[in-house]
Design an enzyme around this catalytic site. Sequence first.
Site, PDB file in Angstrom:
ATOM      1  CG  ASP A  70      -0.207  -0.001   2.536  1.00 46.46           C
ATOM      2  OD1 ASP A  70       0.779  -0.752   2.658  1.00 46.46           O
ATOM      3  OD2 ASP A  70      -0.617   0.743   3.463  1.00 46.46           O
ATOM      4  CD  GLU A 128       4.207   0.635   6.766  1.00 45.46           C
ATOM      5  OE1 GLU A 128       5.058   0.950   7.614  1.00 45.46           O
ATOM      6  OE2 GLU A 128       3.826   1.425   5.855  1.00 45.46           O
TER       7      GLU A 128
END
Length: 355
Positions: A70, A128
Amino acid sequence: MDLAADPVEITAALVDIESVSGAEARIADTVEAALREQAPWLEVLRSGNAVLARTALGRHRRIVLAGHLDTVPVNRNLPLRREGSGQQEVLHGLGTVDMKGGDAVFLHLAATVAEPKHDLTFVFYDCEEVEAARNGLGRIERDHAGWLAGDLAVVGEPTNAVIEAGCQGTMRVELRITGQRAHTARAWRGSNAIHGLAEPLRRLAEYTPRTPKIDGLTYREGLQAVNVAGGVAGNVVPDEAVLAINHRFAPDRSPEQAEQHLREVFDGFELTVVDTAPGALPGLAAPAAAELVTAAGGQPMAKLGWTDVARFAALGMPAVNFGPGDPALAHTRGEHVPAVQIRQVAAVLTRFLSP
């Protein structure tokens, strides 16, 4: 996406797949399909929008290579833009640094190092860049704990292609002062809570942080005021003030020891721990970590922030950060990575993993 291609090209392909935290399905689908088709010797597992793959060669040691898929939200920095060529080429765009360059290197290794001297586990995980409760590593640890076991974890966060070992712990506390309200025209009848912050602020200003050496690496601790809240109205003596303080502590201290230290520094004041995360010892004496340092041919550095290496350290293994890109550019609109660093990290890890 050809995983055997130059990892710079894999980076470019990954960057052009938008994958803001919580919307990683498309990039996870792409990674999963590529691994299943191009590295059939790997066992592949899908967990939500995380993709895991591993060898089962019966090697003496196992290395975990982990990277998040991400990114932070788009900031007018997509699609990818390339500048220069050859050794001077630079890739501009969201995720080039944090951390699709690292992901690209790991995907390249998965497809090109079919007979590594260590067993390998690849972990490409989600979420994350948001609150810790959503981090895909937490879900994987709960549902598939065995997939995170190993003798060394390499997290592909940007490090300018230098090994950064371990990481600092972090703690945020609030120091609260109470007073008594009064009209400012009759201030002597009250007790100003904001004025009461003078002493803890003095202690902060005079504080000398430690710089301990661990495994030959120097960690620099820090203690900083990060927010002040207080005040009722323009004509009222405030009866409460709150000082927020962030403490970055070296990994030779546990969170409990760090908290005790802060209570000693601010003895006599009310402290509340708001959040904390333990650090990670570098563990460079471990055989697998020492091998990686040798393969890199350079002096490792201490990680002066917190990263997911701490999650792996909590599982009982040494962990390092090692990836292309300048970490100071992470989360900025101007994120960019030199192509030479992507290739450099790939070359070091190929050397480390090859028989």
